[in-house]
Design a protein around this motif. Structure first.
Motif, PDB file in Angstrom:
ATOM      1  N   ARG A  17       0.810  -1.369   0.101  1.00 52.43           N
ATOM      2  CA  ARG A  17      -0.100  -0.021  -0.035  1.00 52.43           C
ATOM      3  C   ARG A  17       0.814   1.293   0.045  1.00 52.43           C
ATOM      4  O   ARG A  17       0.556   2.356  -0.844  1.00 52.43           O
ATOM      5  N   LEU A  18       1.943   1.204   0.808  1.00 51.11           N
ATOM      6  CA  LEU A  18       2.708   2.370   0.883  1.00 51.11           C
ATOM      7  C   LEU A  18       3.597   2.567  -0.502  1.00 51.11           C
ATOM      8  O   LEU A  18       3.688   3.670  -0.919  1.00 51.11           O
ATOM      9  N   ALA A  19       4.000   1.489  -1.144  1.00 52.51           N
ATOM     10  CA  ALA A  19       4.552   1.733  -2.447  1.00 52.51           C
ATOM     11  C   ALA A  19       3.543   2.251  -3.482  1.00 52.51           C
ATOM     12  O   ALA A  19       3.838   3.063  -4.267  1.00 52.51           O
ATOM     13  N   ALA A  20       2.252   1.787  -3.655  1.00 52.63           N
ATOM     14  CA  ALA A  20       1.249   2.344  -4.280  1.00 52.63           C
ATOM     15  C   ALA A  20       1.058   3.894  -3.929  1.00 52.63           C
ATOM     16  O   ALA A  20       0.874   4.739  -4.955  1.00 52.63           O
ATOM     17  N   HIS A  21       1.024   4.098  -2.683  1.00 54.76           N
ATOM     18  CA  HIS A  21       0.828   5.749  -2.515  1.00 54.76           C
ATOM     19  C   HIS A  21       2.086   6.296  -3.097  1.00 54.76           C
ATOM     20  O   HIS A  21       1.723   7.512  -3.862  1.00 54.76           O
ATOM     21  N   PHE A  22       3.265   6.002  -2.814  1.00 53.01           N
ATOM     22  CA  PHE A  22       4.331   6.734  -3.368  1.00 53.01           C
ATOM     23  C   PHE A  22       4.232   6.991  -4.754  1.00 53.01           C
ATOM     24  O   PHE A  22       4.722   7.798  -5.362  1.00 53.01           O
ATOM     25  N   LEU A  23       3.969   5.826  -5.571  1.00 49.94           N
ATOM     26  CA  LEU A  23       3.969   5.867  -6.828  1.00 49.94           C
ATOM     27  C   LEU A  23       2.784   6.782  -7.376  1.00 49.94           C
ATOM     28  O   LEU A  23       3.004   7.539  -8.638  1.00 49.94           O
ATOM     29  N   ASP A  24       1.740   6.626  -6.758  1.00 49.89           N
ATOM     30  CA  ASP A  24       0.641   7.704  -6.975  1.00 49.89           C
ATOM     31  C   ASP A  24       1.000   9.155  -6.932  1.00 49.89           C
ATOM     32  O   ASP A  24       0.649  10.014  -7.592  1.00 49.89           O
ATOM     33  N   GLU A  25       1.848   9.441  -6.158  1.00 50.76           N
ATOM     34  CA  GLU A  25       2.848  10.686  -5.658  1.00 50.76           C
ATOM     35  C   GLU A  25       3.569  11.222  -6.676  1.00 50.76           C
ATOM     36  O   GLU A  25       3.875  12.286  -6.863  1.00 50.76           O
ATOM     37  N   GLY A  26       3.935  10.233  -7.625  1.00 50.37           N
ATOM     38  CA  GLY A  26       4.942  10.653  -8.786  1.00 50.37           C
ATOM     39  C   GLY A  26       6.218  10.330  -8.440  1.00 50.37           C
ATOM     40  O   GLY A  26       7.238  10.454  -9.193  1.00 50.37           O
ATOM     41  N   ALA A  27       6.652   9.303  -7.384  1.00 46.50           N
ATOM     42  CA  ALA A  27       7.805   8.961  -6.972  1.00 46.50           C
ATOM     43  C   ALA A  27       8.300   7.572  -7.592  1.00 46.50           C
ATOM     44  O   ALA A  27       7.432   6.875  -7.863  1.00 46.50           O
ATOM     45  N   HIS A  28       9.474   7.434  -7.709  1.00 48.05           N
ATOM     46  CA  HIS A  28      10.046   5.993  -8.342  1.00 48.05           C
ATOM     47  C   HIS A  28      10.203   5.039  -7.134  1.00 48.05           C
ATOM     48  O   HIS A  28      10.753   5.700  -6.092  1.00 48.05           O
ATOM     49  N   VAL A  29       9.651   4.105  -6.969  1.00 51.59           N
ATOM     50  CA  VAL A  29       9.702   3.206  -5.885  1.00 51.59           C
ATOM     51  C   VAL A  29      10.572   1.912  -5.923  1.00 51.59           C
ATOM     52  O   VAL A  29      10.393   1.262  -6.934  1.00 51.59           O
ATOM     53  N   ASP A  30      11.582   1.492  -5.179  1.00 54.97           N
ATOM     54  CA  ASP A  30      12.182   0.436  -5.158  1.00 54.97           C
ATOM     55  C   ASP A  30      11.915  -0.338  -3.793  1.00 54.97           C
ATOM     56  O   ASP A  30      11.803   0.231  -2.828  1.00 54.97           O
ATOM     57  N   VAL A  31      11.771  -1.660  -4.191  1.00 52.77           N
ATOM     58  CA  VAL A  31      11.413  -2.250  -3.130  1.00 52.77           C
ATOM     59  C   VAL A  31      12.507  -3.565  -2.904  1.00 52.77           C
ATOM     60  O   VAL A  31      12.555  -4.264  -3.696  1.00 52.77           O
ATOM     61  N   LEU A  32      13.172  -3.482  -1.892  1.00 51.27           N
ATOM     62  CA  LEU A  32      14.006  -4.377  -1.525  1.00 51.27           C
ATOM     63  C   LEU A  32      13.822  -5.539  -0.469  1.00 51.27           C
ATOM     64  O   LEU A  32      13.288  -5.238   0.643  1.00 51.27           O
ATOM     65  N   PRO A  54      23.996  11.004   4.444  1.00 53.70           N
ATOM     66  CA  PRO A  54      23.093  11.687   5.755  1.00 53.70           C
ATOM     67  C   PRO A  54      22.031  12.441   5.239  1.00 53.70           C
ATOM     68  O   PRO A  54      21.207  12.959   5.970  1.00 53.70           O
ATOM     69  N   GLY A  55      22.082  12.966   4.174  1.00 56.49           N
ATOM     70  CA  GLY A  55      20.817  13.834   3.602  1.00 56.49           C
ATOM     71  C   GLY A  55      19.458  13.029   3.098  1.00 56.49           C
ATOM     72  O   GLY A  55      18.340  13.708   3.098  1.00 56.49           O
ATOM     73  N   VAL A  56      19.613  11.818   3.324  1.00 60.77           N
ATOM     74  CA  VAL A  56      18.623  10.851   3.110  1.00 60.77           C
ATOM     75  C   VAL A  56      17.855  10.525   4.364  1.00 60.77           C
ATOM     76  O   VAL A  56      18.311  10.355   5.428  1.00 60.77           O
ATOM     77  N   THR A  57      16.369  10.591   4.395  1.00 62.14           N
ATOM     78  CA  THR A  57      15.671  10.316   5.850  1.00 62.14           C
ATOM     79  C   THR A  57      15.281   8.958   5.604  1.00 62.14           C
ATOM     80  O   THR A  57      14.753   8.369   4.700  1.00 62.14           O
ATOM     81  N   VAL A  58      15.863   8.338   6.839  1.00 55.73           N
ATOM     82  CA  VAL A  58      15.765   6.774   6.922  1.00 55.73           C
ATOM     83  C   VAL A  58      15.244   6.421   8.238  1.00 55.73           C
ATOM     84  O   VAL A  58      15.170   7.056   9.311  1.00 55.73           O
ATOM     85  N   THR A  59      13.819   5.807   8.090  1.00 55.26           N
ATOM     86  CA  THR A  59      12.999   5.815   9.086  1.00 55.26           C
ATOM     87  C   THR A  59      12.185   4.360   9.052  1.00 55.26           C
ATOM     88  O   THR A  59      12.365   3.706   8.085  1.00 55.26           O
ATOM     89  N   THR A  60      11.857   3.960  10.211  1.00 54.35           N
ATOM     90  CA  THR A  60      11.013   2.877  10.395  1.00 54.35           C
ATOM     91  C   THR A  60       9.384   3.059  10.367  1.00 54.35           C
ATOM     92  O   THR A  60       8.687   2.101  10.345  1.00 54.35           O
ATOM     93  N   ARG A  61       9.109   4.358  10.265  1.00 51.66           N
ATOM     94  CA  ARG A  61       7.792   4.784  10.087  1.00 51.66           C
ATOM     95  C   ARG A  61       7.307   4.761   8.866  1.00 51.66           C
ATOM     96  O   ARG A  61       7.759   5.095   7.978  1.00 51.66           O
ATOM     97  N   MET A  62       6.015   4.203   8.783  1.00 53.84           N
ATOM     98  CA  MET A  62       5.473   3.967   7.550  1.00 53.84           C
ATOM     99  C   MET A  62       4.671   5.264   7.054  1.00 53.84           C
ATOM    100  O   MET A  62       3.433   5.059   6.832  1.00 53.84           O
ATOM    101  N   ASP A  63       5.187   6.238   7.331  1.00 50.10           N
ATOM    102  CA  ASP A  63       4.660   7.781   6.842  1.00 50.10           C
ATOM    103  C   ASP A  63       4.358   7.796   5.474  1.00 50.10           C
ATOM    104  O   ASP A  63       5.366   7.182   4.592  1.00 50.10           O
ATOM    105  N   LYS A  64       3.409   8.300   4.900  1.00 49.96           N
ATOM    106  CA  LYS A  64       3.095   8.626   3.675  1.00 49.96           C
ATOM    107  C   LYS A  64       3.410  10.182   3.399  1.00 49.96           C
ATOM    108  O   LYS A  64       2.983  10.582   2.351  1.00 49.96           O
ATOM    109  N   SER A  65       4.641  10.372   3.624  1.00 46.26           N
ATOM    110  CA  SER A  65       5.086  11.767   3.202  1.00 46.26           C
ATOM    111  C   SER A  65       6.485  11.559   2.650  1.00 46.26           C
ATOM    112  O   SER A  65       7.148  10.714   3.128  1.00 46.26           O
ATOM    113  N   LEU A  66       6.781  12.241   1.724  1.00 49.44           N
ATOM    114  CA  LEU A  66       8.200  12.407   1.086  1.00 49.44           C
ATOM    115  C   LEU A  66       9.059  13.389   1.834  1.00 49.44           C
ATOM    116  O   LEU A  66      10.224  13.318   1.643  1.00 49.44           O
TER     117      LEU A  66
END
Length: 180
Positions: A25-40, A164-176
């Motif tokens: 669901r989170l991947a689908a949300h980010f894709l709908d926002e226009g982001a490129h998503v990679d799932v590892l 260090p400029g990348v936000t790395v989190t364990t929170r499943m926030d739907k925000s870029l």
């Protein structure tokens, strides 16, 4: 997006059992926002509902080829099987010996190897991801790394330290955007 390149999001779900639907669901949300998503991930099954626009990077085959699980199978299963195989021709005593060998191999795998491997696996997956997958992902474009489970934490920690400029989190926030 202002004419800029679309942001890239990396979702790390090494062993996502119960959280797989949330990751999809989170991947689908980010894709709908226009982001490129990679799932590892290190799981091969259960990704059929992932949006085809997302790139899925799997580590399951690389993990299976790693020397540690291979060595465990060789020492705990294959070598005892080779020793017992000639004695299996003895009829009933050979069958009893084969059953005992199977039970012992299973007990050693479950009680010794798996508890050890449970602690080593996150480090092994982080190393495999760095070597096999991360060179295909342009980390300068990644704005957010979301880690879905504990097996992805060592990789996330290394990514946060290296970028260090990348936000790395364990929170499943739907925000870029990064949180303050």
């Amino acid at each position: 997006m202002n004419g800029e390149r679309p942001p890239r999001v990396l979702l790390v779900a090494m062993d996502p059992d119960r959280k797989r639907k949330n990751v999809i669901r989170l991947a689908a949300h980010f894709l709908d926002e226009g982001a490129h998503v990679d799932v590892l991930t290190a799981e091969r099954r259960g990704w059929g509902k992932l949006d085809e626009r997302a790139r899925l990077h799997r580590l399951d085959q690389a993990e299976a080829r790693h020397p540690l699980p291979w060595l465990e199978r060789a020492v705990v299963v294959r070598a005892p099987r080779l020793v017992v195989r000639p004695l299996a021709r003895l009829g009933r005593p050979g069958a009893v010996l084969e059953r005992v060998r199977g039970r012992l191999s299973s007990a050693v795998h479950r009680r010794l190897f798996l508890p050890f491997y449970r602690h080593v696996r996150p480090l092994l997956l982080a190393r495999l991801a760095r070597r096999k997958v991360l060179r295909d992902i342009d980390m300068t474009q990644v704005v957010r790394v979301v880690v879905a489970d504990r097996d992805g934490v060592p990789l996330a920690w290394r990514l946060a330290r290296r970028h260090p400029g990348v936000t790395v989190t364990t929170r499943m926030d739907k925000s870029l955007e990064a949180r303050s």
